[in-house]
Scaffold this motif. Structure first.
Motif, PDB file in Angstrom:
ATOM      1  N   GLY A  63       0.791  -1.157  -0.014  1.00  0.00           N
ATOM      2  CA  GLY A  63      -0.166  -0.166  -0.106  1.00  0.00           C
ATOM      3  C   GLY A  63       0.953   1.185  -0.124  1.00  0.00           C
ATOM      4  O   GLY A  63       0.235   2.387  -0.128  1.00  0.00           O
ATOM      5  N   SER A  64       2.108   1.112   0.175  1.00  0.00           N
ATOM      6  CA  SER A  64       3.105   2.375   0.043  1.00  0.00           C
ATOM      7  C   SER A  64       2.960   2.793  -1.276  1.00  0.00           C
ATOM      8  O   SER A  64       2.778   2.264  -2.316  1.00  0.00           O
ATOM      9  CB  SER A  64       4.473   2.027   0.915  1.00  0.00           C
ATOM     10  N   ILE A  65       3.615   4.258  -1.189  1.00  0.00           N
ATOM     11  CA  ILE A  65       3.824   4.847  -2.570  1.00  0.00           C
ATOM     12  C   ILE A  65       5.230   4.580  -3.000  1.00  0.00           C
ATOM     13  O   ILE A  65       6.356   4.563  -2.077  1.00  0.00           O
ATOM     14  CB  ILE A  65       3.459   6.340  -2.573  1.00  0.00           C
ATOM     15  N   VAL A  66       5.601   3.994  -4.077  1.00  0.00           N
ATOM     16  CA  VAL A  66       6.723   3.828  -4.886  1.00  0.00           C
ATOM     17  C   VAL A  66       6.997   4.668  -5.901  1.00  0.00           C
ATOM     18  O   VAL A  66       6.282   4.808  -6.775  1.00  0.00           O
ATOM     19  CB  VAL A  66       7.162   2.228  -4.966  1.00  0.00           C
ATOM     20  N   LEU A  67       8.254   4.954  -6.625  1.00  0.00           N
ATOM     21  CA  LEU A  67       8.706   5.349  -7.918  1.00  0.00           C
ATOM     22  C   LEU A  67       9.297   4.542  -8.780  1.00  0.00           C
ATOM     23  O   LEU A  67      10.054   3.559  -8.408  1.00  0.00           O
ATOM     24  CB  LEU A  67       9.770   6.718  -7.551  1.00  0.00           C
ATOM     25  N   ARG A  68       8.711   4.278 -10.002  1.00  0.00           N
ATOM     26  CA  ARG A  68       9.142   3.507 -11.009  1.00  0.00           C
ATOM     27  C   ARG A  68      10.366   4.366 -11.939  1.00  0.00           C
ATOM     28  O   ARG A  68      10.117   5.703 -12.216  1.00  0.00           O
ATOM     29  CB  ARG A  68       7.979   3.230 -12.096  1.00  0.00           C
ATOM     30  N   SER A  69      11.302   3.778 -12.216  1.00  0.00           N
ATOM     31  CA  SER A  69      12.243   4.416 -12.986  1.00  0.00           C
ATOM     32  C   SER A  69      12.108   4.627 -14.246  1.00  0.00           C
ATOM     33  O   SER A  69      12.513   3.832 -15.121  1.00  0.00           O
ATOM     34  CB  SER A  69      13.760   3.747 -12.777  1.00  0.00           C
ATOM     35  N   THR A  70      11.124   5.350 -14.642  1.00  0.00           N
ATOM     36  CA  THR A  70      10.854   5.672 -16.297  1.00  0.00           C
ATOM     37  C   THR A  70      12.088   6.374 -16.737  1.00  0.00           C
ATOM     38  O   THR A  70      12.772   7.042 -15.987  1.00  0.00           O
ATOM     39  CB  THR A  70       9.701   6.463 -16.267  1.00  0.00           C
ATOM     40  N   PRO A  71      12.181   6.272 -18.146  1.00  0.00           N
ATOM     41  CA  PRO A  71      13.190   7.212 -18.894  1.00  0.00           C
ATOM     42  C   PRO A  71      13.142   8.561 -18.825  1.00  0.00           C
ATOM     43  O   PRO A  71      14.357   9.176 -18.446  1.00  0.00           O
ATOM     44  CB  PRO A  71      12.803   6.708 -20.311  1.00  0.00           C
ATOM     45  N   ALA A  72      11.944   9.036 -18.515  1.00  0.00           N
ATOM     46  CA  ALA A  72      11.835  10.572 -18.101  1.00  0.00           C
ATOM     47  C   ALA A  72      12.105  11.062 -16.793  1.00  0.00           C
ATOM     48  O   ALA A  72      13.045  11.790 -16.706  1.00  0.00           O
ATOM     49  CB  ALA A  72      10.239  10.888 -18.388  1.00  0.00           C
ATOM     50  N   PHE A  73      11.988  10.097 -15.977  1.00  0.00           N
ATOM     51  CA  PHE A  73      12.365  10.416 -14.416  1.00  0.00           C
ATOM     52  C   PHE A  73      13.775   9.884 -14.412  1.00  0.00           C
ATOM     53  O   PHE A  73      14.411  10.718 -13.641  1.00  0.00           O
ATOM     54  CB  PHE A  73      11.680   9.295 -13.530  1.00  0.00           C
ATOM     55  N   THR A  74      14.511   9.071 -14.783  1.00  0.00           N
ATOM     56  CA  THR A  74      15.792   8.867 -15.009  1.00  0.00           C
ATOM     57  C   THR A  74      16.450  10.384 -15.441  1.00  0.00           C
ATOM     58  O   THR A  74      17.409  10.432 -14.925  1.00  0.00           O
ATOM     59  CB  THR A  74      16.301   7.693 -15.625  1.00  0.00           C
ATOM     60  N   ALA A  75      16.122  10.792 -16.570  1.00  0.00           N
ATOM     61  CA  ALA A  75      16.644  11.755 -17.211  1.00  0.00           C
ATOM     62  C   ALA A  75      16.681  13.040 -16.323  1.00  0.00           C
ATOM     63  O   ALA A  75      17.391  13.907 -16.255  1.00  0.00           O
ATOM     64  CB  ALA A  75      16.134  11.909 -18.696  1.00  0.00           C
ATOM     65  N   LEU A  76      15.584  13.171 -15.615  1.00  0.00           N
ATOM     66  CA  LEU A  76      15.165  14.348 -14.716  1.00  0.00           C
ATOM     67  C   LEU A  76      16.229  14.310 -13.520  1.00  0.00           C
ATOM     68  O   LEU A  76      16.673  15.369 -13.543  1.00  0.00           O
ATOM     69  CB  LEU A  76      13.636  14.297 -14.382  1.00  0.00           C
ATOM     70  N   ARG A  77      16.514  13.203 -13.080  1.00  0.00           N
ATOM     71  CA  ARG A  77      17.518  13.055 -12.049  1.00  0.00           C
ATOM     72  C   ARG A  77      18.866  13.524 -12.455  1.00  0.00           C
ATOM     73  O   ARG A  77      19.591  14.131 -11.723  1.00  0.00           O
ATOM     74  CB  ARG A  77      17.363  11.627 -11.146  1.00  0.00           C
ATOM     75  N   ALA A  78      19.010  12.979 -13.863  1.00  0.00           N
ATOM     76  CA  ALA A  78      20.347  13.232 -14.274  1.00  0.00           C
ATOM     77  C   ALA A  78      20.834  14.891 -14.383  1.00  0.00           C
ATOM     78  O   ALA A  78      21.573  15.561 -14.456  1.00  0.00           O
ATOM     79  CB  ALA A  78      20.819  12.664 -15.509  1.00  0.00           C
ATOM     80  N   ASP A  79      19.626  15.410 -14.818  1.00  0.00           N
ATOM     81  CA  ASP A  79      19.407  16.947 -15.347  1.00  0.00           C
ATOM     82  C   ASP A  79      19.497  17.888 -14.232  1.00  0.00           C
ATOM     83  O   ASP A  79      19.927  19.032 -14.341  1.00  0.00           O
ATOM     84  CB  ASP A  79      18.341  17.120 -16.475  1.00  0.00           C
ATOM     85  N   VAL A  80      18.537  17.319 -13.216  1.00  0.00           N
ATOM     86  CA  VAL A  80      18.376  18.378 -12.092  1.00  0.00           C
ATOM     87  C   VAL A  80      19.274  17.898 -10.809  1.00  0.00           C
ATOM     88  O   VAL A  80      18.538  16.681 -10.097  1.00  0.00           O
ATOM     89  CB  VAL A  80      17.002  18.670 -11.716  1.00  0.00           C
ATOM     90  N   PRO A  81      20.286  18.277 -10.512  1.00  0.00           N
ATOM     91  CA  PRO A  81      21.133  17.575  -9.484  1.00  0.00           C
ATOM     92  C   PRO A  81      20.365  18.082  -8.120  1.00  0.00           C
ATOM     93  O   PRO A  81      20.561  17.140  -7.151  1.00  0.00           O
ATOM     94  CB  PRO A  81      22.549  18.292  -9.346  1.00  0.00           C
ATOM     95  N   GLY A  82      19.805  19.118  -7.906  1.00  0.00           N
ATOM     96  CA  GLY A  82      19.094  19.644  -6.899  1.00  0.00           C
ATOM     97  C   GLY A  82      17.647  19.069  -6.753  1.00  0.00           C
ATOM     98  O   GLY A  82      17.031  19.750  -6.006  1.00  0.00           O
ATOM     99  N   LEU A  83      17.248  18.229  -7.328  1.00  0.00           N
ATOM    100  CA  LEU A  83      15.842  17.691  -7.397  1.00  0.00           C
ATOM    101  C   LEU A  83      15.456  17.331  -6.208  1.00  0.00           C
ATOM    102  O   LEU A  83      15.769  16.691  -5.562  1.00  0.00           O
ATOM    103  CB  LEU A  83      15.705  16.656  -8.554  1.00  0.00           C
ATOM    104  N   TRP A  84      14.169  17.820  -5.836  1.00  0.00           N
ATOM    105  CA  TRP A  84      13.401  17.420  -4.620  1.00  0.00           C
ATOM    106  C   TRP A  84      12.010  17.412  -4.882  1.00  0.00           C
ATOM    107  O   TRP A  84      11.550  18.364  -5.569  1.00  0.00           O
ATOM    108  CB  TRP A  84      13.800  18.428  -3.390  1.00  0.00           C
TER     109      TRP A  84
END
Length: 461
Positions: A63-84
């Motif tokens: 029942g908890s919330i999890v994140l899937r590593s979609t290509p867009a999310f992976t690219a977002l993490r790489a592009d935005v170092p200070g992502l929160w």
């Protein structure tokens, strides 16, 4: 409005200019928003993060919330170092990534009842991070996501916003300005061109008998004033040339009368013969031309004086004067007055005599040198001159009265006789017409109105 109308051209060009200026303005505003990263067009990079995080959220078996590593999310993490960002649902499940700024870490679930919000600071405050809160539907159900900036706005987002702006702001603006231009421009142009309309109306009334007329320039637009001035200057030159031409014709007519009279006297002294007859006929034609030129000047100057004129006596005198010329040309000349002793009208005796003589001379010239020329005096106040020639086609019966118009180019004459006859007749309020003569030929009729009669005058001898 026609395509060549100044009003239509102004409307078309003004609408195009307004549309182009409005498009440049909004494109510049969009470009400034994209380059500065500011909230000018309400399009910020947090929206991009929200969309990518929403597509990555899933629900775990517990029942908890999890994140899937979609290509867009992976690219977002790489592009935005200070992502929160933070994600939580109504059941109290939380998911956090990155270093949440202290200003937002303490918010907790205080904004659960808010659908969406932008969190920031007043203009002039020290620089601080901004945030975006939005309740969104995901694969894990409805959650609330809070995040900070996520890099730059993508070009496709800017394009979508540009299209939205085009449909909601630019197009209505252009339509509104086009409507205002369509209404205002014709009114402005009509008021501006009012002076030109007056000048054009005055120009339509100008003819050869109205000299000295000039087009008004008082209310003409400054751009069109040189054209009106040029037309006025041309009218001035035409008036001067006309005066010189008329003076020359008048002088020439006066000068021609003396040598023509001398020539006629000398020819009359020659022995009888066909050659003498032909020469006398030619001289008579010259004399008639000189008189016609003088008559034309008298008519233009309105140099006539009305007095009682007996039409019957006038017809008898013209018949007597022109009988030798008609007989020499091969015609018989007949006078039919129906026993009328006197038929009096008000008019200029010399002018009316010239008009009637012109009609008889026209019959001599164009009657085919055969048959009889008949001069009739008919009641009430009507004169007729008829011949037995070829007649005049119906389509030519108005044009023959135009100056210098000749029915057949190879015939003699100047084309002034009938024109002057009509001018004299109209000056007396009468009417001249032409019809077919019974048995062939042409019949010219001069009909005077009832008011042309002066009663109780003694007949002329």
């Amino acid at each position: 409005m026609s395509s060549g109308s100044l009003r239509w051209r102004l409307v078309r060009r003004l609408v195009a200019l307004q549309a182009a200026l409005l498009a440049i303005f909004w494109l510049s505003l969009l470009g400034l928003s994209w380059l500065s990263g500011g909230p000018i067009m309400a399009l910020e990079s947090e929206d991009r993060v929200l969309d990518i995080v929403r597509e990555s959220i899933a629900r775990a078996p517990d029942g908890s919330i999890v994140l899937r590593s979609t290509p867009a999310f992976t690219a977002l993490r790489a592009d935005v170092p200070g992502l929160w960002f933070t994600v939580h649902d109504a059941q109290g499940h939380w998911l956090t990534e990155g270093d949440v700024p202290p200003e937002y870490a303490r918010i907790g679930d205080a904004l659960d009842s808010i659908g969406q919000a932008r969190l920031g600071w007043n203009l002039g405050d020290p620089p601080r991070p901004t945030a975006r809160v939005k309740r969104m539907d995901t694969a894990a159900g409805t959650v609330q996501i809070m995040t900070g900036p996520g890099g730059t706005v993508l070009a496709d987002q800017l394009a979508r916003l540009a299209l939205l702006t085009l449909a909601t702001v630019w197009l209505p603006g252009v339509l509104l300005m086009a409507l205002a231009t369509l209404v205002a421009t014709p009114l402005v142009v009509r008021r501006t061109m009012r002076g030109l309309d007056r000048a054009a109306a005055d120009a339509m009334r100008i003819d050869v008998e109205q000299r000295g007329v000039r087009l008004p320039v008082a209310h003409v637009p400054a751009e069109a004033a040189p054209l009106v001035d040029a037309v006025n200057a041309a009218l001035c030159r035409l008036d001067e040339g006309y005066v010189r031409q008329q003076r020359f014709l008048l002088d020439a007519a006066h000068e021609l009368r003396t040598p023509i009279a001398i020539l006629q006297v000398r020819l009359e002294g020659l022995p009888d013969g066909a050659h003498r007859t032909q020469l006398l006929e030619d001289v008579a034609r010259l004399a008639n031309l000189a008189e016609q030129m003088l008559d034309a000047q008298r008519l233009r100057q309105k140099d006539i004086a009305f007095a009682p004129v007996d039409l019957a006596a006038l017809a008898r005198r013209v018949a007597a004067d022109l009988a030798p010329l008609a007989i020499a040309a091969g015609y018989g000349l007949s006078l039919e007055d129906e026993g009328v002793d006197a038929m009096v009208v008000d008019g200029d005796h010399a002018a009316l005599e010239r008009a009637l003589a012109n009609l008889v001379q026209n019959a001599i010239q164009h009657g085919g040198r055969r048959g009889t020329i008949t001069l009739r005096v008919l009641a009430p106040r009507t004169l007729e001159v008829a011949d037995q020639g070829e007649g005049i086609p119906a389509e030519e019966r108005e044009r023959i009265f135009e100056p210098f118009h000749r029915l057949r180019a190879q015939t003699g004459g100047t084309g002034l006789g009938l024109h002057l006859a009509r001018e004299i007749v109209q000056l007396h309020g009468a009417r001249i017409t032409v019809r077919d003569e019974t048995g062939g030929g042409a019949c010219f009729r001069i009909a005077f109105p009832p008011t042309a009669m002066t009663p109780h005058l003694p007949p002329h001898a």
